[in-house]
Design an enzyme around this catalytic site. Structure first.
Site, PDB file in Angstrom:
ATOM      1  N   SER A  34       0.866  -1.172   0.000  1.00 35.04           N
ATOM      2  CA  SER A  34       0.000   0.000   0.000  1.00 35.04           C
ATOM      3  C   SER A  34       0.902   1.220   0.000  1.00 35.04           C
ATOM      4  O   SER A  34       2.036   1.166   0.496  1.00 35.04           O
ATOM      5  CB  SER A  34      -0.877   0.004   1.250  1.00 35.04           C
ATOM      6  OG  SER A  34      -1.431   1.300   1.435  1.00 35.04           O
ATOM      7  N   TYR A  75      -3.220   0.342  10.598  1.00 33.25           N
ATOM      8  CA  TYR A  75      -3.134  -0.111   9.208  1.00 33.25           C
ATOM      9  C   TYR A  75      -1.772   0.216   8.614  1.00 33.25           C
ATOM     10  O   TYR A  75      -1.095  -0.639   8.030  1.00 33.25           O
ATOM     11  CB  TYR A  75      -4.269   0.540   8.397  1.00 33.25           C
ATOM     12  CG  TYR A  75      -4.215   0.245   6.918  1.00 33.25           C
ATOM     13  CD1 TYR A  75      -4.536  -1.030   6.440  1.00 33.25           C
ATOM     14  CD2 TYR A  75      -3.853   1.228   5.996  1.00 33.25           C
ATOM     15  CE1 TYR A  75      -4.492  -1.313   5.085  1.00 33.25           C
ATOM     16  CE2 TYR A  75      -3.809   0.955   4.645  1.00 33.25           C
ATOM     17  CZ  TYR A  75      -4.125  -0.317   4.193  1.00 33.25           C
ATOM     18  OH  TYR A  75      -4.083  -0.586   2.844  1.00 33.25           O
TER      19      TYR A  75
END
Ligand SMILES: [Zn+2]
Length: 717
Positions: free
Chosen positions: A594, A607
């Protein structure tokens, strides 16, 4: 009868007459031929996959003169009777075919004759006529079927096949000694029919059946009836063992002798196959990567556990179709399930594989002729293990599966033949001459170049939607077999069905997988191993996303992120590395990271931290696994909203809130924020994964590709 692998009914299973007069009445003569072909080809007891052919001699208007001429419609080269369409038939002027016999003077003319068939082409039909064309063209009957039914080949491959044929069919069916299919066989068939006008067909020794009639319906009925007579005759003597095996019984089929090894339970059989297949695959993939198939059907288990197993396996297959697919002999792996484990088997593998290659090379040397093409891959196609079953390897899954089907045909033939007589394999030189026939070589040379991921297996986590599914499609486009893993059973089933519809029934296997459970991850790779033989590409993609200010981030939320994104990636990669090292063929692991792995975002500490751990894990593995040829790379997508389950619901709302917009506007917001002002789709990410998965990136490891339409904060450094 008590069985271990499903109940088995004994008794002859006769073929039903499926001809439908109402349907047939609506069909043109050529459509009737197709109807008959599809009916016959749809039952494996009538003919094996891709085997056999049908023909009709039909009055057809000549495209040039408009005059009606006699045209031979005969199944062309390649294709399968059961699924073929009208364009699968070659069409040839009968007048020209009948002008061919004087051109054939000796066996040395066989190859030259094949070059003549295109000169007989009717209506510029591009479908290539097969080598069986003269067998149909020279027989003086309107309709001709050539089938490879197991029951009939069992008779044809028996030592006293001529006498057996006489007993079963009397004068109805004649007998011709073995001769390689070609023009000479066509002439022999023609002469037989002229001398025996009462005959309804002929048995070809060690090969199969020819049957004929004056209408399509009569021809179909004749073919079915002739096969049924053989089936019933064998069943009366062998107890209908052709139905499948009396597995687990103390006495085996009459043709196979005593049961020496009882089959293991299904779980154990699969576990042993899964342990064995990556090792075999590693040993035999040095020239081209192979895909495996495991078959533990009752007929196979009965055969490999029987007294006659090793003796019969060594005799080799008979019907030409059989050994072209399975090689002349299988590799027998000795195994005693009562006292040994899979590890014992794996230890013996290298020597067994080497020994097979050695004996194949010796066969090539013994039989080769001055004009023979060079020796092909010397590795076995079929591996047989008592108590466990049959493993086959080929360049792709369908070919491996079909090879298993063919060897099962060969098993049926051997068992039934041995029950009533003695089974005979084809003489070695005859088998070689077919295997290394120049025409066969030309067919192989015509095959298209393999795709970039042909022979590769890709395991994809979170595979049922979004980036995972787009990646599955992209890798399957390049020829990879797909192990689609997901935690959502219903979406998984849907996606697997979709993949099978778009890329073929052999393309994809679905595996339920929770990446945080160690046992489930191990089980997922076990499934990959017995379904395809191993894993070459691991795409770790399963993910979640969460957002919360740090003071509101619960311990539970923190752990959930680390469990799935850090621990999950660790477990999935660790098992990939274990399997890849067992194969010894290198491999490619791709993490879907990501932007947040590189660039911190506010309000998503759990996250972002987990994603950063994932990225660093990839770098550690790239370093550690390079000596084994295993590459580890990362694709960093950003804001891929479409098709993503992560972007449905809470996460999208949180991100919308963070960006002071609505969920509907979110995609536009991300687009405008990117340097290139473009939206990023799952297919864009899949493209980068494919690059890392394939040899295109053979020199890259420890790398990152951002697929985010440009984001300065995520520039790598
Ligand atoms: Zn044939």
């Amino acid at each position: 009868m008590k069985t271990d692998a499903g109940a088995v009914t004994r008794g002859a299973s006769l073929l039903p007459m499926l001809w439908d007069d109402t349907h047939a009445a609506r069909l043109s003569p050529e459509a009737l031929l197709l109807y008959r072909s599809n009916l016959l080809g749809s039952d494996q007891r009538v003919t094996n996959f891709g085997g056999g052919n049908t023909s009709a001699k039909l009055a057809t208007p000549d495209p040039l003169t408009g005059k009606s001429v006699d045209v031979l419609w005969v199944k062309g080269s390649g294709g399968d009777l059961g699924t073929m369409k009208l364009d699968g038939f070659a069409t040839l002027y009968m007048e020209k075919i009948l002008a061919l016999p004087p051109l054939f003077t000796s066996a040395a003319d066989e190859d030259r004759m094949v070059g003549m068939y295109p000169h007989c082409t009717f209506n510029l039909n591009p479908r290539a006529p097969s080598i069986d064309t003269p067998l149909h063209g020279l027989l003086p009957f309107r309709h001709v079927d050539h089938m490879h039914p197991d029951a009939v080949i069992a008779v044809a491959a028996s030592k006293d096949s001529r006498a057996l044929a006489q007993q079963i069919w009397g004068a109805d069916i004649g007998w011709l000694p073995w001769i390689r299919p070609g023009f000479e066989l066509g002439l022999k068939l023609r002469d037989f029919a002229r001398q025996n006008p009462q005959a309804k067909g002929v048995l070809l020794e060690a090969h199969g059946l020819f049957t004929w009639a004056e209408t399509s319906k009569e021809c179909y009925q004749n073919t079915i009836e002739v096969i049924n007579r053989a089936t019933a005759w064998l069943a009366a003597r062998n107890g209908g063992a052709s139905e499948g095996a009396g597995v687990g019984a103390s006495s085996g089929a009459p043709g196979l002798g005593k049961v020496l090894v009882a089959p293991l339970g299904q779980e154990q059989r699969r576990a042993i196959a899964a342990a064995l297949m990556p090792s075999i695959r590693g040993l035999i993939s040095e020239r081209t990567r192979k895909i495996g198939h495991f078959d533990d059907s009752p007929a196979v288990l009965q055969f490999v556990g029987s007294e006659a197993f090793e003796r019969l396996a060594a005799l080799g297959t008979s019907c030409p179709d059989h050994f072209l697919r399975t090689k002349i002999c299988p590799l027998v792996l000795k195994f005693d399930p009562l006292s040994e484990t899979a590890a014992d088997l794996i230890k013996r593998l290298p020597a067994a594989v080497e020994q097979y290659r050695h004996s194949y090379a010796a066969y090539y040397q013994r039989c080769k002729r001055a004009t023979s093409p060079p020796m092909r891959d010397a590795n076995a196609v079929v591996y047989l293990i008592p108590g466990v079953g049959m493993i086959t390897f080929a360049a792709d899954k369908a070919t491996a599966r079909i090879a298993a089907e063919f060897y099962t045909n060969a098993i049926n033939v051997m068992r039934e033949s041995e029950g009533v007589s003695s089974y005979c394999g084809l003489p070695e030189q005859e088998a070689f001459d077919i295997e290394y026939w120049l025409l066969e070589e030309a067919k192989l040379q015509r095959q298209p170049r393999p795709k970039a991921l042909a022979g590769r297996v890709a395991l994809i986590t979170g595979g049922a939607g979004g980036i995972g599914l787009a990646t599955a499609r992209r890798l399957a486009d390049e020829g990879a077999c797909i192990v689609l893993c997901d935690i959502d059973r219903s979406v998984l089933e849907q996606s697997v069905n979709g993949m099978r519809a778009s890329h073929g029934p052999d393309s994809t296997v679905g595996v339920w997988l929770d990446v945080t459970q160690e046992n489930a991850v191990v089980a997922g790779y076990t499934q990959a191993a017995w379904n395809f033989g191993g894993v070459d590409i691991c795409v770790s993609n399963a993910g979640i996303a969460s957002a919360a200010p740090i003071e509101d981030t619960s311990l539970e939320l923190w752990r959930k992120n680390l469990d799935i994104l850090a621990t999950g990636y660790f477990l999935v990669a660790r098992q990939a590395v274990r399997l890849m090292k067992q194969q010894g063929l290198g491999g490619s692991i791709v993490f879907i990271g990501s932007k947040n792995a590189l660039a911190a975002s506010p309000g998503a500490a759990a996250y972002c931290t987990a994603k950063a751990a994932e990225l660093h894990l990839a770098r550690c593995l790239a370093l550690e696994c390079a000596p084994a040829g295993i590459r580890v790379n990362v694709v960093n997508p950003d804001a891929v909203l479409r098709g993503s389950r992560i972007w449905q619901g809470e996460w999208a709302e949180q991100r919308a809130k963070q960006n002071k917009t609505t969920t509907d506007e979110l995609e536009a917001v991300y687009r405008e924020r990117s340097l290139l002002k473009r939206s990023v789709f799952p297919e864009d990410v899949a493209e980068a994964v494919a690059f890392f998965a394939a040899e295109w990136s053979a020199k890259s490891t420890g790398n990152i590709i951002n697929v985010d339409a440009g984001n300065a904060g995520a520039f790598t450094r």
